[in-house]
Motif scaffolding. Structure first.
Motif, short mmCIF file in Angstrom:
data_model
loop_
_atom_site.label_atom_id
_atom_site.label_comp_id
_atom_site.label_asym_id
_atom_site.label_seq_id
_atom_site.Cartn_x
_atom_site.Cartn_y
_atom_site.Cartn_z
N MET A 94 1.09 3.98 -9.98
CA MET A 94 2.47 3.72 -9.70
C MET A 94 2.92 4.81 -8.77
SD MET A 94 5.92 3.78 -10.39
CE MET A 94 6.19 5.25 -11.28
N PRO A 95 3.44 4.62 -7.66
CA PRO A 95 4.17 3.45 -7.24
C PRO A 95 3.29 2.29 -6.76
CG PRO A 95 4.50 5.25 -5.67
CD PRO A 95 3.62 5.75 -6.76
N LEU A 96 3.95 1.16 -6.65
CA LEU A 96 3.34 -0.05 -6.11
C LEU A 96 3.73 -0.13 -4.64
CD1 LEU A 96 2.08 -2.93 -6.21
CD2 LEU A 96 4.29 -3.72 -7.10
N LEU A 97 2.74 -0.20 -3.76
CA LEU A 97 3.00 -0.30 -2.33
C LEU A 97 2.67 -1.71 -1.86
CD1 LEU A 97 2.92 2.79 -2.74
CD2 LEU A 97 1.84 2.95 -0.50
N LYS A 98 3.65 -2.33 -1.19
CA LYS A 98 3.48 -3.66 -0.62
C LYS A 98 3.55 -3.53 0.90
CE LYS A 98 6.00 -5.82 -4.44
NZ LYS A 98 7.13 -6.72 -4.77
N PHE A 99 2.54 -4.04 1.56
CA PHE A 99 2.44 -3.94 3.02
C PHE A 99 2.68 -5.32 3.63
CE2 PHE A 99 -0.08 -0.69 1.07
CZ PHE A 99 0.13 0.43 1.84
N HIS A 100 3.63 -5.40 4.52
CA HIS A 100 3.92 -6.63 5.25
C HIS A 100 3.55 -6.39 6.71
CE1 HIS A 100 6.12 -8.56 1.96
NE2 HIS A 100 6.50 -7.34 1.66
N MET A 101 2.71 -7.28 7.24
CA MET A 101 2.23 -7.12 8.61
C MET A 101 1.85 -8.47 9.20
SD MET A 101 -1.50 -5.50 7.64
CE MET A 101 -0.88 -4.45 6.35
N GLN A 102 1.72 -8.51 10.51
CA GLN A 102 1.25 -9.73 11.17
C GLN A 102 -0.22 -9.94 10.86
OE1 GLN A 102 1.84 -10.36 15.34
NE2 GLN A 102 3.96 -9.64 15.29
N LYS A 103 -0.59 -11.21 10.81
CA LYS A 103 -2.01 -11.55 10.69
C LYS A 103 -2.75 -11.06 11.92
CE LYS A 103 -1.72 -15.68 7.85
NZ LYS A 103 -1.96 -17.13 7.78
N GLY A 104 -4.04 -10.75 11.73
CA GLY A 104 -4.85 -10.41 12.88
C GLY A 104 -5.64 -9.13 12.74
N LEU A 115 -0.29 10.18 -2.27
CA LEU A 115 -0.79 11.26 -3.14
C LEU A 115 -0.17 12.59 -2.74
CD1 LEU A 115 -4.60 10.40 -3.37
CD2 LEU A 115 -2.89 10.15 -5.18
N SER A 116 -0.10 12.84 -1.47
CA SER A 116 0.45 14.09 -0.98
C SER A 116 1.94 14.23 -1.28
CB SER A 116 0.21 14.20 0.53
OG SER A 116 0.80 15.36 1.04
N ALA A 117 2.69 13.17 -1.04
CA ALA A 117 4.15 13.22 -1.21
C ALA A 117 4.59 13.19 -2.66
CB ALA A 117 4.81 12.06 -0.45
N PHE A 118 3.89 12.43 -3.51
CA PHE A 118 4.37 12.20 -4.87
C PHE A 118 3.57 12.92 -5.94
CE2 PHE A 118 5.62 7.85 -3.03
CZ PHE A 118 6.78 8.37 -2.51
N ASN A 119 2.46 13.56 -5.57
CA ASN A 119 1.66 14.31 -6.53
C ASN A 119 1.32 13.47 -7.77
OD1 ASN A 119 0.24 16.59 -7.32
ND2 ASN A 119 1.96 17.36 -8.51
N VAL A 120 0.74 12.30 -7.53
CA VAL A 120 0.33 11.41 -8.61
C VAL A 120 -1.19 11.44 -8.73
CG1 VAL A 120 2.35 9.90 -8.39
CG2 VAL A 120 0.29 9.40 -7.07
N PRO A 121 -1.76 10.95 -9.83
CA PRO A 121 -3.22 10.94 -9.98
C PRO A 121 -3.90 10.09 -8.90
CG PRO A 121 -2.15 10.51 -12.09
CD PRO A 121 -1.08 10.46 -11.05
#
Length: 129
Positions: free
Chosen positions: A1-11, A29-35
């Protein structure tokens, strides 16, 4: 957690997507210091006609490499978010060739009781996490 959702064009190729996800995970990992194994990512590929992301009047020129990253997370400190924005944009440009003007991020915050990682338990609430 967090959950990252990536929206992008196909291709993009599978290798390009894998690299993009790896780079984003490192920035998180760097910004949030999570496992390290705190990795939840979804990729949504859209037809060019089904993705619009202008610049809100900031003068950015978007390209086919545009990526919108939705971050679903418990609340984060302002400094953490700002570090994530900068680290993600810098690393995507350096490692994936995605111009920083093509990186858009939006946070959606929720609370501890909004997460269950399995077994019908809210691990943040029970103290398992």
């Amino acid at each position: 957690m967090p959950l990252l959702k990536f929206h992008m064009q196909k291709g993009r190729s599978h290798a390009e997507i894998e690299l993009l996800l790896d780079v984003a995970h490192k920035a998180m990992l760097s910004a949030f210091n999570v496992p390290v194994r705190d990795r939840y990512q979804l990729v949504f590929e859209h037809e060019p006609t089904h993705l619009r992301a202008l610049d809100t009047g900031l003068g950015f020129e978007r390209s086919q490499k545009f990526v919108l990253v939705e971050v679903v997370s418990r609340p984060r400190q302002r400094a953490e978010k700002l570090a994530f924005y900068q680290g993600l944009a810098m690393e995507l440009e350096k490692c994936c060739g995605v111009p920083s003007s093509d990186v858009m991020v939006s946070f959606v915050e929720n609370s501890d009781e909004d997460w269950s990682f399995g077994e019908g338990t809210a691990q943040f609430v029970t103290g398992q996490l």
